[in-house]
Design a protein around this motif. Sequence first.
Motif, mmCIF file in Angstrom:
data_model
loop_
_atom_site.group_PDB
_atom_site.id
_atom_site.type_symbol
_atom_site.label_atom_id
_atom_site.label_comp_id
_atom_site.label_asym_id
_atom_site.label_seq_id
_atom_site.Cartn_x
_atom_site.Cartn_y
_atom_site.Cartn_z
ATOM 1 N N ILE A 129 0.968 -1.244 0.199
ATOM 2 C CA ILE A 129 0.027 0.023 -0.044
ATOM 3 C C ILE A 129 0.856 1.064 -0.023
ATOM 4 O O ILE A 129 0.515 2.176 -0.729
ATOM 5 N N LYS A 130 1.860 1.212 0.803
ATOM 6 C CA LYS A 130 2.842 2.372 0.858
ATOM 7 C C LYS A 130 3.561 2.629 -0.479
ATOM 8 O O LYS A 130 3.934 4.023 -0.760
ATOM 9 N N GLU A 131 3.609 1.720 -1.330
ATOM 10 C CA GLU A 131 4.341 1.720 -2.461
ATOM 11 C C GLU A 131 3.457 2.847 -3.359
ATOM 12 O O GLU A 131 3.815 3.438 -4.463
ATOM 13 N N ARG A 132 2.065 2.321 -3.337
ATOM 14 C CA ARG A 132 1.122 3.162 -4.057
ATOM 15 C C ARG A 132 0.599 4.590 -3.624
ATOM 16 O O ARG A 132 0.137 5.332 -4.433
ATOM 17 N N VAL A 133 1.002 4.847 -2.555
ATOM 18 C CA VAL A 133 0.195 6.201 -1.827
ATOM 19 C C VAL A 133 1.343 6.812 -1.036
ATOM 20 O O VAL A 133 2.286 6.306 -0.600
ATOM 21 N N ASP A 134 1.028 8.111 -0.646
ATOM 22 C CA ASP A 134 2.157 8.673 0.306
ATOM 23 C C ASP A 134 1.747 8.513 1.719
ATOM 24 O O ASP A 134 0.660 7.887 1.989
#
Length: 88
Positions: free
Chosen positions: A18-23
């Motif tokens: 998830i962190k790879e997709r959003v800040d």
Amino acid sequence: MATRKITITLPEDLVESIKERVDARGVSAYIAAAAAHQDEMDRLRELADRLEDEYGPVTDDEQQAALDRLAAIDDWHDARQSRSDEAA
């Protein structure tokens, strides 16, 4: 809309994905959207169950008629979009 801070536990690899997709601030929004989607699906299933209890199960013919109608709507939309793209 009011919000409330809670603590949840997720698998580490899921959090990293998830962190790879959003800040950093987007993680909460991402999780909230996923939870809202699941809540909507649960409510839809509850409605379908109540309707089935009241009216009986959907027959194969009724299901096919619904799928045919959705396909016709998709075809109509695609044709309309093609005309719009050609005019542009």
